[in-house]
Enzyme design. Structure first.
Site, PDB file in Angstrom:
ATOM      1  N   CYS A 267      52.790 -34.173  79.115  1.00 41.36           N
ATOM      2  CA  CYS A 267      51.569 -34.578  79.817  1.00 41.36           C
ATOM      3  C   CYS A 267      51.516 -36.110  79.938  1.00 41.36           C
ATOM      4  O   CYS A 267      52.289 -36.698  80.674  1.00 41.36           O
ATOM      5  CB  CYS A 267      50.351 -34.002  79.117  1.00 41.36           C
ATOM      6  SG  CYS A 267      48.849 -34.035  80.143  1.00 41.36           S
TER       7      CYS A 267
ATOM      8  N   HIS B 232      51.380 -28.303  78.751  1.00 40.46           N
ATOM      9  CA  HIS B 232      51.405 -28.370  77.281  1.00 40.46           C
ATOM     10  C   HIS B 232      52.170 -27.168  76.715  1.00 40.46           C
ATOM     11  O   HIS B 232      51.612 -26.079  76.585  1.00 40.46           O
ATOM     12  CB  HIS B 232      49.982 -28.399  76.729  1.00 40.46           C
ATOM     13  CG  HIS B 232      49.297 -29.705  76.934  1.00 40.46           C
ATOM     14  ND1 HIS B 232      49.391 -30.741  76.028  1.00 40.46           N
ATOM     15  CD2 HIS B 232      48.541 -30.158  77.967  1.00 40.46           C
ATOM     16  CE1 HIS B 232      48.700 -31.775  76.485  1.00 40.46           C
ATOM     17  NE2 HIS B 232      48.182 -31.455  77.658  1.00 40.46           N
TER      18      HIS B 232
ATOM     19  N   GLU C 251      53.033 -26.750  73.673  1.00 39.44           N
ATOM     20  CA  GLU C 251      52.673 -26.519  72.272  1.00 39.44           C
ATOM     21  C   GLU C 251      51.554 -25.511  72.088  1.00 39.44           C
ATOM     22  O   GLU C 251      51.371 -24.978  70.987  1.00 39.44           O
ATOM     23  CB  GLU C 251      52.302 -27.848  71.598  1.00 39.44           C
ATOM     24  CG  GLU C 251      51.013 -28.492  72.084  1.00 39.44           C
ATOM     25  CD  GLU C 251      51.202 -29.429  73.269  1.00 39.44           C
ATOM     26  OE1 GLU C 251      50.427 -30.392  73.393  1.00 39.44           O
ATOM     27  OE2 GLU C 251      52.135 -29.191  74.072  1.00 39.44           O
TER      28      GLU C 251
ATOM     29  N   SER D 250      41.524 -24.804  41.987  1.00 35.25           N
ATOM     30  CA  SER D 250      40.318 -24.267  42.618  1.00 35.25           C
ATOM     31  C   SER D 250      40.404 -22.767  42.844  1.00 35.25           C
ATOM     32  O   SER D 250      39.397 -22.121  43.096  1.00 35.25           O
ATOM     33  CB  SER D 250      40.099 -24.963  43.963  1.00 35.25           C
ATOM     34  OG  SER D 250      41.111 -24.581  44.888  1.00 35.25           O
TER      35      SER D 250
ATOM     36  N   GLY E 172      42.293 -21.733  45.307  1.00 38.09           N
ATOM     37  CA  GLY E 172      42.791 -21.682  46.671  1.00 38.09           C
ATOM     38  C   GLY E 172      44.301 -21.773  46.718  1.00 38.09           C
ATOM     39  O   GLY E 172      44.961 -22.057  45.717  1.00 38.09           O
TER      40      GLY E 172
ATOM     41  N   ASP F   3      46.260 -23.976  48.315  1.00 36.04           N
ATOM     42  CA  ASP F   3      46.832 -25.325  48.203  1.00 36.04           C
ATOM     43  C   ASP F   3      46.976 -25.776  46.754  1.00 36.04           C
ATOM     44  O   ASP F   3      48.055 -26.185  46.319  1.00 36.04           O
ATOM     45  CB  ASP F   3      45.969 -26.333  48.966  1.00 36.04           C
ATOM     46  CG  ASP F   3      45.820 -25.988  50.432  1.00 36.04           C
ATOM     47  OD1 ASP F   3      46.653 -25.210  50.933  1.00 36.04           O
ATOM     48  OD2 ASP F   3      44.877 -26.481  51.068  1.00 36.04           O
ATOM     49  N   SER F   4      45.884 -25.717  45.995  1.00 39.36           N
ATOM     50  CA  SER F   4      45.948 -26.175  44.603  1.00 39.36           C
ATOM     51  C   SER F   4      46.853 -25.270  43.773  1.00 39.36           C
ATOM     52  O   SER F   4      47.523 -25.732  42.844  1.00 39.36           O
ATOM     53  CB  SER F   4      44.550 -26.240  43.987  1.00 39.36           C
ATOM     54  OG  SER F   4      43.979 -24.959  43.847  1.00 39.36           O
TER      55      SER F   4
END
Length: 507
Positions: A86, A176, A178, A230, A232, A234-235
């Protein structure tokens, strides 16, 4: 910014597009490492990373504006492949001697591309003479090409929809690739990184695991490490990586603030203590948190109260351990990217996790951030590599302030219990319908509306709930997943409802 050198890197220069992160995700899905850098620091990043190829993102800017963003000239002098998307196509043309003008007919949304020539960019997906759906979002357009370029794809409103200088391996697409609305876009990006740039698919979570563990050992040495767990993804993944690296030098602290999902605390404790033998301290601070939230109705004040109390409780527990030298934090790559300003230049500091912000400075700890180069979907893959069960890895995102943010008005234990039960029922029905993994996020919200009625002669108080669901497939550029009209009725079926003697009825 990466702390590890990867020999086969794609550099993505961000000119401010809202979907630049999707470019990086598609490249990573092709098992190729890439980094996003803002255009202001692209020159430095290009020298530091020495990438094998470059992708220029879209932008809300216009190349016809004075002072509009440009790609470093060093990129075009380096003799490496470049793909402009773009605005990226437009600035590449303008910088190399072509011409770009503001268009009279803007093109936004679905469009159809006519393939004019075969190209390595189209290999295995599009052939000359065929038509394909793409997603456009532009006002400006290329009106003349630089020397060496040819047109290989057109659309009704973009005669230069795809351009190529095959000799120098420069390509530009006005659409685009993506976003999911360009069905073959991910394959086109794979063609660029694999066929044109020539990078092999070597970016895997198995290799990343080995590098991350070694990096943690090198950083920590014999120091003492703590992690705010936590519950979750990620942690949890960050904690497992740290534990694999330094073993019992790590202690995890799980603060139960009384705002988690049904049975979540017990599940996390059992999994990490019994299955992973991870040193874990459980702190029941629910009275402290709920007491502080009882009369608070402002969502932002709730969030700040929870953050402040979390720091206080975590700090108290950390001091009981005699302090620590390092704090493990589940910072992800989007956190790093989003800390950069595209108007005032790169930010010096990295955005902290909402729960532990301020702790490293107050307790004089160094941060250990083993996930800072990863997107969320890559963290899930790494979790699988580390042996976390699919049922845990695939859980829907959950806000740091927990159920408090889904409970308008003051928070009480009774409200939380109703919401916790309703949320569990809703998710249970989502799973039974086979939709859980197709939906990025679904949850119940307790509305501040009540009325009275009778059920089989029993008087009861009816609590109203809203059942929400986010976009599907975790794409973030998709839409809402439609549910059958009878689905909400199933969630409110009598077999889900408690006896009116004991609990309010939820609608």
């Amino acid at each position: 910014m990466s702390t590890t050198a990867y020999p086969d890197t794609i550099l993505i220069i961000d000119f401010g597009s809202q979907v630049t992160q999707l470019i990086a995700r598609r490249v990573r899905e092709a098992n190729v490492y890439c980094e996003i850098v803002p255009f202001q620091s692209a020159d430095e990043a290009f020298k530091r990373l020495q990438p094998k190829g470059v992708i220029l993102s879209g932008s809300p800017h216009s190349t016809t504006d004075i002072g509009s963003p440009r790609a470093p000239q060093a990129i075009f002098d380096a003799g490496i492949p470049v793909l402009g998307i773009c605005y990226g196509e437009q600035t590449m043309c303008a910088q190399l001697g072509g011409n770009v003008e503001s268009g009279h007919d803007r093109e936004f949304g679905r469009a159809f591309l006519d393939v004019q020539e075969d190209s390595p960019l189209f290999a295995g997906i599009w052939a000359k003479g065929t038509r394909h759906q793409v997603w456009m979002s532009h006002g400006d357009r290329v009106t003349s090409l630089p020397d060496g370029f040819t047109i290989i794809g057109t659309s009704p409103n973009a005669p230069y929809a795809v351009i190529a200088d095959e000799k120098r391996k420069y390509y530009g697409v006005q659409f685009h690739p993506e976003v999911v609305h360009t069905p073959d876009g991910a394959k086109l990006l794979q063609n660029f990184v694999h066929r044109i740039v020539g990078v092999k698919p070597g970016w895997t979570m198995g290799a990343y695991r080995e590098q991350a563990v070694e990096a943690i050992r090198k950083q920590v040495g014999s120091g003492k490490v703590i992690c705010a767990l936590s519950g979750g993804v990620d942690s949890s993944v960050a904690a497992l990586l740290a534990h694999e690296a330094v073993g019992d030098q790590l202690t995890c602290i799980l603060v139960d603030h009384g705002l988690m999902r049904k049975d979540e605390v017990q599940q996390v404790v059992e999994m990490f203590r019994e299955h992973y033998n991870l040193p874990l301290i459980l702190v029941d601070a629910s009275d402290r948190f709920i007491g502080a939230l009882e009369g608070e109705s402002d969502p932002e004040k709730k969030r700040k109260t929870i953050g402040r109390l979390f720091i206080e409780v975590f700090e108290e527990e950390a001091r009981k351990l005699g302090g620590a030298d390092f704090l493990v934090q589940g910072t992800l790559y989007p956190d790093v990217i989003e800390s950069v300003s595209f108007t005032g230049g790169p930010s010096v500091t990295i955005k902290s996790h909402h729960n532990v912000g301020g702790l490293p400075e107050r307790m004089k700890m160094q941060l250990v951030e083993p996930l800072r180069e990863l997107f969320k979907d890559e963290v899930r893959l790494l979790g699988k590599e580390l042996g976390l069960p699919d049922s845990f890895i695939g859980r829907h995102p959950f806000p740091g302030p927990g159920l408090a943010i889904r409970c308008p008005g003051g928070v009480t234990r009774e409200k939380l219990e109703i919401l916790r039960e309703a949320d569990a029922i809703y998710l249970d029905e989502i799973r039974k319908a086979g939709l859980y993994d197709a939906i990025w996020q679904a949850f119940a919200v307790l509305l501040p509306v009540q009325d009275r009625g009778r059920d089989g002669g029993w008087p009861h108080l009816r609590i109203r709930l809203r059942l929400a669901r986010g976009d599907f497939g975790g794409r973030h550029d998709g839409g809402f997943l439609p549910l059958r009209h009878e689905f909400p009725r199933q969630c409110g079926h009598p077999h889900h409802q408690r006896s009116p003697r004991h609990q309010p009825r939820c609608l």
